[in-house]
Structure formats: C-alpha cells, structure tokens
Design a protein around this motif. Structure first.
Motif, PDB file in Angstrom:
ATOM      1  N   LEU A   1       0.830  -1.208   0.000  1.00 59.54           N
ATOM      2  CA  LEU A   1       0.000   0.000   0.000  1.00 59.54           C
ATOM      3  C   LEU A   1       0.866   1.260   0.000  1.00 59.54           C
ATOM      4  O   LEU A   1       0.389   2.346  -0.342  1.00 59.54           O
ATOM      5  CB  LEU A   1      -0.929   0.016   1.217  1.00 59.54           C
ATOM      6  CG  LEU A   1      -1.974  -1.103   1.303  1.00 59.54           C
ATOM      7  CD1 LEU A   1      -2.739  -1.008   2.617  1.00 59.54           C
ATOM      8  CD2 LEU A   1      -2.934  -1.043   0.123  1.00 59.54           C
ATOM      9  N   ASP A   2       2.133   1.127   0.374  1.00 62.91           N
ATOM     10  CA  ASP A   2       3.053   2.259   0.397  1.00 62.91           C
ATOM     11  C   ASP A   2       3.945   2.303  -0.846  1.00 62.91           C
ATOM     12  O   ASP A   2       4.868   3.123  -0.913  1.00 62.91           O
ATOM     13  CB  ASP A   2       3.953   2.177   1.638  1.00 62.91           C
ATOM     14  CG  ASP A   2       3.166   2.315   2.933  1.00 62.91           C
ATOM     15  OD1 ASP A   2       2.239   3.149   2.981  1.00 62.91           O
ATOM     16  OD2 ASP A   2       3.466   1.579   3.892  1.00 62.91           O
ATOM     17  N   ASN A   3       3.680   1.442  -1.819  1.00 65.01           N
ATOM     18  CA  ASN A   3       4.518   1.395  -3.012  1.00 65.01           C
ATOM     19  C   ASN A   3       4.468   2.728  -3.756  1.00 65.01           C
ATOM     20  O   ASN A   3       3.417   3.372  -3.827  1.00 65.01           O
ATOM     21  CB  ASN A   3       4.051   0.263  -3.932  1.00 65.01           C
ATOM     22  CG  ASN A   3       5.096  -0.120  -4.957  1.00 65.01           C
ATOM     23  OD1 ASN A   3       5.425   0.649  -5.852  1.00 65.01           O
ATOM     24  ND2 ASN A   3       5.628  -1.325  -4.823  1.00 65.01           N
ATOM     25  N   GLU A   4       5.595   3.139  -4.307  1.00 64.61           N
ATOM     26  CA  GLU A   4       5.642   4.415  -5.016  1.00 64.61           C
ATOM     27  C   GLU A   4       4.890   4.373  -6.339  1.00 64.61           C
ATOM     28  O   GLU A   4       4.534   5.424  -6.892  1.00 64.61           O
ATOM     29  CB  GLU A   4       7.097   4.826  -5.259  1.00 64.61           C
ATOM     30  CG  GLU A   4       7.867   3.866  -6.148  1.00 64.61           C
ATOM     31  CD  GLU A   4       9.311   4.286  -6.353  1.00 64.61           C
ATOM     32  OE1 GLU A   4       9.965   3.711  -7.226  1.00 64.61           O
ATOM     33  OE2 GLU A   4       9.765   5.193  -5.636  1.00 64.61           O
ATOM     34  N   GLN A   5       4.627   3.177  -6.858  1.00 61.51           N
ATOM     35  CA  GLN A   5       3.899   3.022  -8.116  1.00 61.51           C
ATOM     36  C   GLN A   5       2.393   2.986  -7.849  1.00 61.51           C
ATOM     37  O   GLN A   5       1.906   2.085  -7.179  1.00 61.51           O
ATOM     38  CB  GLN A   5       4.326   1.742  -8.831  1.00 61.51           C
ATOM     39  CG  GLN A   5       5.759   1.722  -9.306  1.00 61.51           C
ATOM     40  CD  GLN A   5       5.973   2.650 -10.502  1.00 61.51           C
ATOM     41  OE1 GLN A   5       5.024   3.026 -11.195  1.00 61.51           O
ATOM     42  NE2 GLN A   5       7.222   3.043 -10.722  1.00 61.51           N
ATOM     43  N   PRO A   6       1.628   3.946  -8.388  1.00 63.95           N
ATOM     44  CA  PRO A   6       0.180   3.970  -8.137  1.00 63.95           C
ATOM     45  C   PRO A   6      -0.526   2.680  -8.549  1.00 63.95           C
ATOM     46  O   PRO A   6      -1.431   2.218  -7.845  1.00 63.95           O
ATOM     47  CB  PRO A   6      -0.312   5.150  -8.989  1.00 63.95           C
ATOM     48  CG  PRO A   6       0.881   6.018  -9.171  1.00 63.95           C
ATOM     49  CD  PRO A   6       2.058   5.107  -9.209  1.00 63.95           C
ATOM     50  N   GLU A   7      -0.117   2.106  -9.664  1.00 61.62           N
ATOM     51  CA  GLU A   7      -0.773   0.887 -10.137  1.00 61.62           C
ATOM     52  C   GLU A   7      -0.600  -0.261  -9.135  1.00 61.62           C
ATOM     53  O   GLU A   7      -1.518  -1.069  -8.944  1.00 61.62           O
ATOM     54  CB  GLU A   7      -0.200   0.483 -11.491  1.00 61.62           C
ATOM     55  CG  GLU A   7      -0.949  -0.650 -12.181  1.00 61.62           C
ATOM     56  CD  GLU A   7      -2.343  -0.256 -12.646  1.00 61.62           C
ATOM     57  OE1 GLU A   7      -3.145  -1.154 -12.938  1.00 61.62           O
ATOM     58  OE2 GLU A   7      -2.640   0.957 -12.686  1.00 61.62           O
ATOM     59  N   LEU A   8       0.545  -0.309  -8.484  1.00 66.51           N
ATOM     60  CA  LEU A   8       0.794  -1.372  -7.515  1.00 66.51           C
ATOM     61  C   LEU A   8       0.064  -1.101  -6.194  1.00 66.51           C
ATOM     62  O   LEU A   8      -0.400  -2.043  -5.538  1.00 66.51           O
ATOM     63  CB  LEU A   8       2.295  -1.544  -7.288  1.00 66.51           C
ATOM     64  CG  LEU A   8       3.103  -1.911  -8.539  1.00 66.51           C
ATOM     65  CD1 LEU A   8       4.569  -2.151  -8.184  1.00 66.51           C
ATOM     66  CD2 LEU A   8       2.508  -3.118  -9.257  1.00 66.51           C
ATOM     67  N   ARG A   9      -0.041   0.168  -5.798  1.00 70.69           N
ATOM     68  CA  ARG A   9      -0.857   0.508  -4.623  1.00 70.69           C
ATOM     69  C   ARG A   9      -2.308   0.105  -4.871  1.00 70.69           C
ATOM     70  O   ARG A   9      -2.978  -0.456  -3.997  1.00 70.69           O
ATOM     71  CB  ARG A   9      -0.780   2.001  -4.310  1.00 70.69           C
ATOM     72  CG  ARG A   9       0.590   2.499  -3.899  1.00 70.69           C
ATOM     73  CD  ARG A   9       0.516   3.848  -3.202  1.00 70.69           C
ATOM     74  NE  ARG A   9      -0.097   4.909  -3.985  1.00 70.69           N
ATOM     75  CZ  ARG A   9       0.538   5.671  -4.865  1.00 70.69           C
ATOM     76  NH1 ARG A   9       1.827   5.467  -5.094  1.00 70.69           N
ATOM     77  NH2 ARG A   9      -0.092   6.634  -5.528  1.00 70.69           N
ATOM     78  N   LYS A  10      -2.782   0.393  -6.076  1.00 64.60           N
ATOM     79  CA  LYS A  10      -4.168   0.056  -6.424  1.00 64.60           C
ATOM     80  C   LYS A  10      -4.393  -1.450  -6.363  1.00 64.60           C
ATOM     81  O   LYS A  10      -5.397  -1.918  -5.799  1.00 64.60           O
ATOM     82  CB  LYS A  10      -4.486   0.569  -7.833  1.00 64.60           C
ATOM     83  CG  LYS A  10      -5.928   0.321  -8.263  1.00 64.60           C
ATOM     84  CD  LYS A  10      -6.149   0.673  -9.718  1.00 64.60           C
ATOM     85  CE  LYS A  10      -5.666  -0.468 -10.611  1.00 64.60           C
ATOM     86  NZ  LYS A  10      -6.049  -0.267 -12.033  1.00 64.60           N
ATOM     87  N   MET A  11      -3.475  -2.211  -6.924  1.00 68.94           N
ATOM     88  CA  MET A  11      -3.630  -3.660  -6.941  1.00 68.94           C
ATOM     89  C   MET A  11      -3.574  -4.248  -5.531  1.00 68.94           C
ATOM     90  O   MET A  11      -4.297  -5.197  -5.211  1.00 68.94           O
ATOM     91  CB  MET A  11      -2.555  -4.295  -7.819  1.00 68.94           C
ATOM     92  CG  MET A  11      -2.639  -3.938  -9.299  1.00 68.94           C
ATOM     93  SD  MET A  11      -4.204  -4.417 -10.069  1.00 68.94           S
ATOM     94  CE  MET A  11      -4.102  -6.205 -10.002  1.00 68.94           C
ATOM     95  N   ALA A  12      -2.721  -3.682  -4.688  1.00 68.16           N
ATOM     96  CA  ALA A  12      -2.632  -4.155  -3.305  1.00 68.16           C
ATOM     97  C   ALA A  12      -3.960  -3.929  -2.578  1.00 68.16           C
ATOM     98  O   ALA A  12      -4.452  -4.816  -1.864  1.00 68.16           O
ATOM     99  CB  ALA A  12      -1.495  -3.447  -2.579  1.00 68.16           C
ATOM    100  N   ALA A  13      -4.543  -2.753  -2.756  1.00 66.06           N
ATOM    101  CA  ALA A  13      -5.831  -2.468  -2.126  1.00 66.06           C
ATOM    102  C   ALA A  13      -6.920  -3.388  -2.665  1.00 66.06           C
ATOM    103  O   ALA A  13      -7.791  -3.858  -1.915  1.00 66.06           O
ATOM    104  CB  ALA A  13      -6.209  -1.002  -2.363  1.00 66.06           C
TER     105      ALA A  13
END
Length: 217
Positions: free
Chosen positions: A108-120
């Motif tokens: 959720l703290d990843n600098e990449q928005p796409e990866l934050r989105k996928m984690a959520a």
C-alpha cells in the motif's frame, strides 16, 4: 509447514478407506457404486502429482511482486493472479500461515500507483464476507493505511480501490468499522453509533467516501 493439499489428500484417503471397509451398499445392491472421486479437488490432485498448489502459486506471485528485478507490468500480472487465487475463501484464509499479509499490506506504500491500487484490490477481495481475513487486516494495521489512501492518495483509481477494501472490511465486522471511523477525517466518519450490520448506514458512510474518492485533483 504442512501443505494444505497434502493434508486434504490424506483426509480424503482416510475417508475413502473407511468407506470401503464399512459401506456395504454394493453388497446389497450391485448397481450402487460409491463415487471415489467425491471430495477430491484440484489442490489435492496437484499435491498427488507433484504440481504447484494454490499455496505455491500465491507464494510465487508475492515473490514476483516483491522482486526488484520484475517489471511493473509483470508485477501487475502477478497481483492479478494473486487476486484471482484469494477469491477462494480457503486461499484467503491461508494467507496468514503463508506469511503473506504483511508483504501485501506493505505494498500500500509502493511508489507506483498501479501497484498501490492492486494491493488495495487484493485486500478488498481477501476480506470480503470473510471474518477471519477481516480480523487479520485489523491486526496487521491495514485499516489506517487504507483510510489514508482513500482520502489522500493523489491517484483517483487508487482511492477508489482503497474505498472498496474499506467497504469490504467494515461490513458485518464491528472492530473494523470502529477502527476505520477512528482513522477517517470527521467529514467521512459518520455517526458514532453505526452498527456494522446496518447495511444502510454503512452504505451511506461509504457512499460519501466513494464520492470524494472519484473526484479528480
């Protein structure tokens, strides 16, 4: 660590062995044949044949997500595979024993928005209608992170998935709702006495949060 597939296979073998000794149906009725495949699933077949189990696939997906050598596009694919696996309730509940909760929440703290989105998105899937996973998300401290994402992330797609995860977490789980209300800004908190089982009240709270999340900055 015990392999869930092997455990299920052992249980199936014992049950069928017992049935073969005690089931006298076929002696009384030659046409009545017990189906030996009953209760046999893909996880057990993989364990029997030595192929990758769902647990293996979940670990592999998380390894790819965490690897600095994997591209963002491939990490998204790994997240997508992980999300599909944890749609299965048993797989979602196995996340704890596989040690996957903390690595997932940390994304959720990843600098990449796409990866934050996928984690959520994955978190929302894991906790949906699943009290055991709702408890784990609370324990590992995911709720404050999600409330911050839902209200402060600069990317609307990330905010929307964070709201989805929160909505799944708080429904019919009062401790999760209480934690979310503590972490949310006053404008989104709603009444102090909201019951997590009151879907109308929860929907009203989430609708306000969702409406704010969809706004472009």
């Amino acid at each position: 660590m015990a392999d869930p597939g092997l455990n299920q296979l052992l249980k199936w073998g014992v049950e069928n062995s017992e049935a073969s000794r005690t089931d006298g149906t076929s002696e009384n009725d030659p046409k009545a044949v017990r189906d030996p495949s009953r209760g046999f699933n893909q996880e057990m077949l993989a364990a029997l044949l030595g192929g990758p189990t769902d647990a293996d696939r979940m670990r592999e997906a998380m390894t790819a997500i965490l690897s600095p050598d994997v591209t963002v596009d491939d990490k998204v694919t790994a997240f997508d595979n992980f999300e599909q696996l944890i749609e299965n309730l048993d797989n979602a509940n196995n996340m704890e024993s596989l040690g996957l909760w903390m690595p997932l929440v940390q994304q959720l703290d990843n600098e990449q928005p796409e990866l934050r989105k996928m984690a959520a998105w994955c978190l929302g899937t894991a906790v949906q209608n699943n009290v055991k996973s709702q408890e784990r998300l609370l324990i590992v401290g995911g709720i404050p992170k999600l409330t911050k994402m839902a209200t402060n992330d600069t990317n609307p797609a990330v905010r929307k998935k964070a709201v989805f995860a929160l909505s799944s977490e708080v429904r019919n789980y009062q401790p999760g709702l209480n934690e979310a209300q503590k972490a949310l800004p006053d404008e989104f908190r709603g009444r102090d006495d909201i019951d997590a089982g009151d879907m109308e009240a929860v929907d009203e709270m989430m609708a306000k949060l969702r409406q704010s999340a969809t706004k472009t900055t």
